[in-house]
Design a protein around this motif. Structure first.
Motif, short mmCIF file in Angstrom:
data_model
loop_
_atom_site.label_atom_id
_atom_site.label_comp_id
_atom_site.label_asym_id
_atom_site.label_seq_id
_atom_site.Cartn_x
_atom_site.Cartn_y
_atom_site.Cartn_z
N ASP A 32 0.83 -0.57 0.42
CA ASP A 32 0.13 -0.31 0.59
C ASP A 32 0.85 1.22 -0.19
O ASP A 32 0.69 2.36 -0.47
CB ASP A 32 -0.82 -0.43 1.31
N GLU A 33 1.93 1.36 1.15
CA GLU A 33 2.64 2.37 0.91
C GLU A 33 3.68 2.64 -0.42
O GLU A 33 3.85 3.41 -0.47
CB GLU A 33 3.47 2.67 2.35
N TYR A 34 4.12 1.76 -0.66
CA TYR A 34 4.87 1.38 -1.96
C TYR A 34 4.10 2.19 -3.32
O TYR A 34 4.87 2.56 -4.00
CB TYR A 34 5.62 0.02 -2.01
N ASP A 35 2.94 1.47 -2.99
CA ASP A 35 1.91 2.19 -4.56
C ASP A 35 2.18 3.35 -4.43
O ASP A 35 1.78 4.41 -5.17
CB ASP A 35 1.12 1.47 -4.47
N ALA A 36 1.89 3.71 -2.93
CA ALA A 36 1.16 5.26 -2.96
C ALA A 36 2.57 5.99 -3.58
O ALA A 36 2.91 7.57 -3.99
CB ALA A 36 0.75 5.14 -1.00
N THR A 37 4.04 6.09 -2.96
CA THR A 37 5.64 6.45 -3.34
C THR A 37 5.44 6.03 -4.79
O THR A 37 5.79 7.31 -5.36
CB THR A 37 5.89 5.86 -2.73
N LEU A 38 5.03 5.58 -5.74
CA LEU A 38 5.66 5.11 -7.05
C LEU A 38 4.09 6.83 -7.42
O LEU A 38 4.51 7.42 -8.53
CB LEU A 38 4.92 4.53 -7.41
N ARG A 39 3.48 5.98 -6.84
CA ARG A 39 1.67 7.26 -7.86
C ARG A 39 2.62 8.76 -7.22
O ARG A 39 1.90 9.71 -7.92
CB ARG A 39 0.75 6.71 -6.72
#
Ligand SMILES: C[S@@+](CC[C@H](N)C(=O)[O-])C[C@H]1O[C@@H](n2cnc3c(N)ncnc32)[C@H](O)[C@@H]1O
Length: 281
Positions: A32-39
């Motif tokens: 969840d946090e990794y995807d948010a960082t890429l976004r």
């Protein structure tokens, strides 16, 4: 002969915690946090993006979705087996944009000047010495078009916590390893924006994420945290530490679940996304 212990999760090029099995667990535990960082990097539809040090490609499905059919990704990594894993991913999944692959070094990128709209690099610059980091950022700036984006996501393990274990146990171990290139590189995430400014990048910003995991832990989170603890326990064996610390790290390495199962267990990991724009002049 390879004397590496399984907890090191080492690649053919000698990088610890970089083998595909570990990268999958790492990504899924923090998805969840990794995807948010890429976004949050601000990659736009239709862009051409280099994933520099792409590993086995865990960020590629979401990156392709953000870019859409008009976009394009080049995924580069030093370890041949990780590049082959990306090729397997591309062959087995319908990804949203075309992806090319290359085996190569982020300090000497095999691309023409001004090829990409953006470079994304996650968890790869930690393996570089300070001199090689300067060179890698120079290369990121070279291959991105003027006005384009450089986005580097990097951990800062000085914040690693495995509460209720006393954090000073980890601090003493990290201090004993301060000459280790990877360990000191993994404590540099917070300072990357200074490297960006020195390299001439404009509009430099930094976004910090604190990922925290408490009970009940998902199986993949337990596995990821167990890998980390076994890795640290293995490192402790190589260090000059107080006898009591050796004793504790040995116990943690032999039975990580005892700590992970504690009702008050709390894992903390922090990383920084550094962003900068390549100068137009
Ligand atoms: C921890 S993995 C991260 C992979 C992926 N970006 C991710 O976040 O899952 C680090 C990767 O960097 C690659 N790497 C290390 N040094 C490199 C270099 N000089 N050039 C290219 N890749 C490198 C390793 O082979 C490994 O696949």
């Amino acid at each position: 002969m390879n004397n590496a212990s399984p907890s090191e999760q080492i690649t053919s090029t000698g990088h610890k915690l970089s083998a595909g099995a570990h990268l999958d667990v790492h990504y899924l535990a923090l998805k969840d946090e990794y995807d948010a960082t890429l976004r949050a990097a601000g990659i736009r539809p239709g862009w051409s993006v280099l994933d520099a040090g792409a590993g086995n490609g865990v960020f590629l499905p979401l990156m392709a979705e953000l870019l859409g059919a008009e976009g394009h990704i080049e995924a580069l990594d030093l370890a041949q087996e990780n590049v082959e894993a990306i090729e397997g991913l591309i062959a087995s999944q319908q990804l949203a944009c075309p992806i090319g692959t290359r085996t190569g070094d982020i300090t000497a990128l095999p691309y023409e000047t001004g090829t990409f709209d953006a470079v994304w690099s996650a968890n790869a610059t930690q393996y570089l010495s300070d001199e090689d980091l300067t060179q890698a950022i120079k290369e990121f700036c070279r291959v991105v078009k003027p006005g384009g984006l450089v986005a580097v996501k990097e951990v800062d393990i000085s914040v690693w916590q495995y509460q209720p274990q006393d954090p000073k146990l980890t601090w003493r171990l990290l201090d004993a390893l301060s000459d280790d290139v990877q360990i000191s590189g993994a404590m540099r995430g917070t300072r990357l924006s200074a490297w960006f400014r020195t390299a001439g990048l404009k509009n430099v910003t930094a976004l910090t994420t604190l990922a925290e995991r408490r009970q009940p832990l998902r199986p993949v989170e337990r596995e990821y945290i167990r890998n980390n603890l076994e890795f640290l326990s293995g490192l402790a064996r190589t260090c000059d530490l107080p006898e009591a610390d050796h004793h504790q790290w040995k116990a943690i390495g032999e039975e990580p679940e005892r700590l992970i199962s504690n009702l008050d267990f709390c894992y903390r990991e922090m990383w920084v996304l550094s962003l900068g724009i390549v100068s137009k002049c």
